[in-house]
Scaffold this active site. Structure first.
Site, short mmCIF file in Angstrom:
data_model
loop_
_atom_site.label_atom_id
_atom_site.label_comp_id
_atom_site.label_asym_id
_atom_site.label_seq_id
_atom_site.Cartn_x
_atom_site.Cartn_y
_atom_site.Cartn_z
N SER A 125 0.84 -1.21 0.00
CA SER A 125 0.00 0.00 0.00
C SER A 125 0.87 1.25 0.00
CB SER A 125 -0.88 -0.02 1.25
OG SER A 125 -1.43 1.25 1.50
N TYR A 150 -1.53 -0.38 10.80
CA TYR A 150 -1.82 -1.13 9.56
C TYR A 150 -0.69 -0.87 8.56
CZ TYR A 150 -3.36 -1.60 4.79
OH TYR A 150 -3.41 -1.90 3.45
N LYS A 154 2.53 -3.34 6.71
CA LYS A 154 2.90 -3.44 5.29
C LYS A 154 4.40 -3.17 5.13
CE LYS A 154 -1.16 -4.28 3.38
NZ LYS A 154 -1.47 -5.54 2.71
C1 WQD Z 1 -9.49 9.52 1.02
C2 WQD Z 1 -9.77 11.01 1.22
C3 WQD Z 1 -10.11 11.61 3.51
C4 WQD Z 1 -13.86 9.38 4.01
C5 WQD Z 1 -6.83 4.61 3.02
C6 WQD Z 1 -5.77 3.82 3.71
C7 WQD Z 1 -4.84 3.22 2.69
C8 WQD Z 1 -5.61 2.46 1.65
C9 WQD Z 1 -6.68 3.33 1.01
C10 WQD Z 1 -5.49 0.15 2.30
C11 WQD Z 1 -9.05 11.57 2.43
C12 WQD Z 1 -11.38 11.85 2.70
C13 WQD Z 1 -12.69 9.92 3.49
C14 WQD Z 1 -14.94 10.24 4.35
C15 WQD Z 1 -13.64 12.13 3.62
N1 WQD Z 1 -6.18 1.31 2.20
N2 WQD Z 1 -12.60 11.27 3.30
N3 WQD Z 1 -14.78 11.59 4.15
O1 WQD Z 1 -7.14 7.58 3.83
O2 WQD Z 1 -6.27 8.03 1.47
O3 WQD Z 1 -6.25 5.70 2.37
O4 WQD Z 1 -7.52 3.81 2.09
O5 WQD Z 1 -4.41 -0.09 1.83
O6 WQD Z 1 -3.96 2.36 3.37
O7 WQD Z 1 -5.00 4.72 4.49
O8 WQD Z 1 -8.40 6.76 1.78
O9 WQD Z 1 -10.78 6.80 1.19
O10 WQD Z 1 -10.13 6.81 3.64
O11 WQD Z 1 -9.74 8.86 2.26
O12 WQD Z 1 -13.53 13.35 3.43
O13 WQD Z 1 -16.02 9.81 4.83
O14 WQD Z 1 -11.17 11.19 1.49
O15 WQD Z 1 -9.89 12.67 4.45
O16 WQD Z 1 -8.65 12.92 2.12
P1 WQD Z 1 -6.98 7.13 2.43
P2 WQD Z 1 -9.83 7.24 2.26
#
Ligand code: WQD
Length: 340
Positions: A125, A150, A154
């Site tokens: 990741s 997490y 990785k």
């Molecule tokens: C994306 C953007 C949030 C939810 C995570 C893990 C990573 C990988 C992918 C496993 C950010 C914003 C999110 C919401 C929001 N997973 N957001 N409201 O955090 O980049 O990555 O998922 O491997 O390891 O860390 O993805 O989709 O959670 O967030 O505003 O309800 O959307 O702040 O900017 P992230 P995400």
């Protein structure tokens, strides 16, 4: 040709990869403990491909049960998806994440060594890069400094794979660093089915769209980005799946250990994704600006030149494709894989 053992093959990325493998003539064996996926996925894979892969409900941590698979099948390569992947949960249960994710990977390597299986594709990741010093991120950028257990698992597994490759010259290992997978197969039959309230952005948006959640909480709009909201590299899960087939092909060249970013090379903000979703599906997604989420970074996107130069792979689908496909999945499956 031997079988491809896919651990975690009924999961979101695993199932999309199994569909591509079967459609390209590979023989697949899936092991999955169904802790975060449903058996119904197998029926959907069969509906899409006309083939039902061998399936065993096994935890990769159970070495004796996993041994049965290595004894029963002539395994050519392993694609290792199985693992716990909730950032939030990993903060609450760090030890569980370490024992499950690292422990299962160790057992897999021990069995691969014992049964002479030399090829491994590992699901890593972009989180391994920690807080990026600058973007885009390159495979040569340092890893570590993760903001959550997490991501640290990785990093630890990648280090274990590097050690294994040093002492096993016959091993060919592809570490694939996923950025942000979104979207679903164009059939609408398989897709992302998170348990409980989604942590990730796209499944949260689709559950708002289908009426399961009232509105989206935009986690912060004061980041140093185009519109103040977080920027990420969203890659269509079908492109991600094809990246795994490209990696299997690459391992036939006996490259030893190789590492690739799997992304699009393009950053998209939260609000840009919301508006793309609304435009692609002629829907309105109500949202409120909420506080920042701890551990979130301003922006994170990939440089994917290495995957193109060395595997001739690049993402072909775009944000609009992913928004349309995610909505097709969710609107046809408002309760995910659960019976309606
Ligand atoms: C994306 C953007 C949030 C939810 C995570 C893990 C990573 C990988 C992918 C496993 C950010 C914003 C999110 C919401 C929001 N997973 N957001 N409201 O955090 O980049 O990555 O998922 O491997 O390891 O860390 O993805 O989709 O959670 O967030 O505003 O309800 O959307 O702040 O900017 P992230 P995400």
């Amino acid at each position: 040709m031997g079988k491809i053992l896919v651990t975690g093959g009924t999961g979101y990325i695993g199932s999309h990869t199994v569909v591509e493998l079967l459609n390209h003539g590979y023989d697949v064996v899936i092991v999955d403990n169904l802790s975060n996926s449903k058996l119904e996925v197998l029926n959907r894979i069969e509906k899409i491909t006309g083939k039902k892969p061998a399936f065993y409900q096994i935890s990769v941590q159970n070495k004796e049960e996993m041994r049965q698979i290595f004894q029963k099948y002539d395994i050519d390569s392993v694609i290792h998806f199985a693992g716990l992947k909730s950032v939030k949960e990993s903060v609450e249960k760090p030890e569980l994440y370490r024992s499950n994710n690292i422990g299962s990977s160790r057992i897999l390597l021990e069995l691969m060594e014992e049964y002479g299986v030399n090829n491994l594709v590992f699901s890593s990741s972009a989180t391994v890069y920690g807080v990026p010093k600058r973007v885009p991120l390159y495979e040569t950028d340092p890893i570590g400094g993760c903001t959550n257990p997490y991501g640290q698992t990785k990093v630890d597994i990648e280090l274990m794979l590097n050690e294994y490759a040093k002492t096993h010259p016959q091993a060919n290992i592809a570490i694939l660093r996923y950025f942000n997978p979104i979207g679903a197969h164009s059939s609408g039959l398989i897709g992302e089915d998170p348990q409980g309230i989604p942590n990730n952005l796209m499944p949260y948006i689709t559950q708002v769209a289908v009426g399961k959640l009232p509105h989206l909480n935009v986690n912060g709009n004061d980041y140093k980005t185009v519109d103040g909201t977080g920027v990420r590299d969203y890659i269509h899960v079908v492109d991600l799946a094809s990246g795994h087939l490209a990696a299997l092909k690459k391992l036939e060249e006996k490259p030893g250990l190789v590492i690739y970013n799997l992304g699009t090379g393009k950053g998209t903000s939260v609000l840009e994704l919301v508006h793309a979703f609304e435009k692609a599906n002629h829907l309105v997604i109500p949202y409120v600006i909420a506080p920042r989420r701890p551990g979130d970074v301003d922006e994170n996107y990939a440089n994917c030149d290495k995957a193109w130069n060395e595997m001739h792979w690049k993402a072909k689908l775009n944000i609009e494709d992913a928004c349309r496909d995610s909505w097709l999945w969710q609107s046809h499956n408002p309760h995910g894989y659960d019976e309606d």
